[in-house]
Design a protein around this motif. Structure first.
Motif, mmCIF file in Angstrom:
data_model
loop_
_atom_site.group_PDB
_atom_site.id
_atom_site.type_symbol
_atom_site.label_atom_id
_atom_site.label_comp_id
_atom_site.label_asym_id
_atom_site.label_seq_id
_atom_site.Cartn_x
_atom_site.Cartn_y
_atom_site.Cartn_z
ATOM 1 N N ILE A 85 0.630 -1.046 -0.101
ATOM 2 C CA ILE A 85 -0.187 0.259 0.207
ATOM 3 C C ILE A 85 0.452 1.124 0.190
ATOM 4 N N LYS A 86 0.620 1.955 -1.058
ATOM 5 C CA LYS A 86 1.584 3.326 -1.375
ATOM 6 C C LYS A 86 0.590 4.321 -1.214
ATOM 7 N N GLY A 87 1.264 5.998 -1.129
ATOM 8 C CA GLY A 87 0.098 7.431 -1.140
ATOM 9 C C GLY A 87 0.575 8.121 -0.462
ATOM 10 N N LYS A 88 -0.649 9.018 -0.009
ATOM 11 C CA LYS A 88 -0.013 9.617 0.669
ATOM 12 C C LYS A 88 -1.675 10.890 1.225
ATOM 13 N N THR A 89 -0.987 10.871 2.475
ATOM 14 C CA THR A 89 -2.061 11.532 3.497
ATOM 15 C C THR A 89 -1.650 13.031 3.011
ATOM 16 N N ASN A 90 -3.379 13.908 3.818
ATOM 17 C CA ASN A 90 -3.103 15.485 3.839
ATOM 18 C C ASN A 90 -3.493 15.539 4.959
ATOM 19 N N LEU A 91 -3.542 15.564 5.941
ATOM 20 C CA LEU A 91 -3.687 16.126 7.764
ATOM 21 C C LEU A 91 -3.256 17.813 8.008
ATOM 22 N N ILE A 92 -3.655 18.831 8.309
ATOM 23 C CA ILE A 92 -3.568 20.281 7.851
ATOM 24 C C ILE A 92 -4.171 20.259 9.389
ATOM 25 N N SER A 109 3.852 3.829 2.327
ATOM 26 C CA SER A 109 4.646 2.732 1.818
ATOM 27 C C SER A 109 4.476 2.285 2.662
ATOM 28 N N ARG A 110 3.910 0.884 2.724
ATOM 29 C CA ARG A 110 4.142 -0.066 3.936
ATOM 30 C C ARG A 110 3.407 -1.973 2.875
ATOM 31 N N GLU A 111 4.770 -2.905 3.257
ATOM 32 C CA GLU A 111 4.077 -3.430 2.152
ATOM 33 C C GLU A 111 3.626 -4.915 3.551
#
Length: 156
Positions: A85-92, A109-111
């Motif tokens: 699983i890979k990506g990006k989050t946006n917590l502001i 990124s996590r396997e």
């Protein structure tokens, strides 16, 4: 009286008798550790947290990923024995600064290794209320056996 309140009263008592800044070296050490943890990439902190549930023929992987704004912000790759699983989050936090961060913002990124081999043709993934659900199906036993490859003679 709860234990946190007791500890704070003890700290106040210790500061009175041992010096006003008795705990400040420990507080600085705690702050340094927090800063070091926050500077680690999220995958080194085990982000996202993943639970795997299994039945005889199915797996359900649930990843806690708060802060996804759209489906395109996360990618899921499955091979026969793992989920990546890979990506990006946006917590502001707006005008706030981070005081403690256990789940971060930004790229991740996590396997995760799976308990058994899974099919690559039947995978279902949904994202709802901060959780990514990935449903996988066991690869049938007859497809798990190695296939003998015929080698033709090449010195002719």
């Amino acid at each position: 009286m709860d234990s946190w309140k007791q500890m704070m009263e003890w700290k106040k008592f210790a500061d009175q008798y041992l010096g006003q800044n008795f705990f400040s070296p420990y507080q600085q050490q705690e702050d340094t550790q927090r800063e070091q943890q926050q500077s680690q990439p999220q995958e080194e902190r085990g982000f996202p947290a993943v639970n795997i549930y299994e039945s005889e023929n199915e797996l359900l992987c649930i990843a806690a990923i708060p802060g996804l704004e759209k489906a395109e912000d996360v990618d899921v790759y499955v091979d026969d024995r793992s989920v990546h699983i890979k990506g990006k989050t946006n917590l502001i936090g707006g005008k706030y600064r981070i005081a403690k961060e256990e789940f971060g913002s930004g790229a991740f990124s996590r396997e995760v290794e799976l308990p058994y081999r899974v099919r690559s043709d039947a995978i279902h993934a949904t994202y709802k209320k901060g959780f990514l659900y990935i449903k996988l199906y066991r690869l049938p036993a007859d497809r798990q056996k190695p296939k003998k490859v015929d080698i033709r003679r090449f010195d002719d």
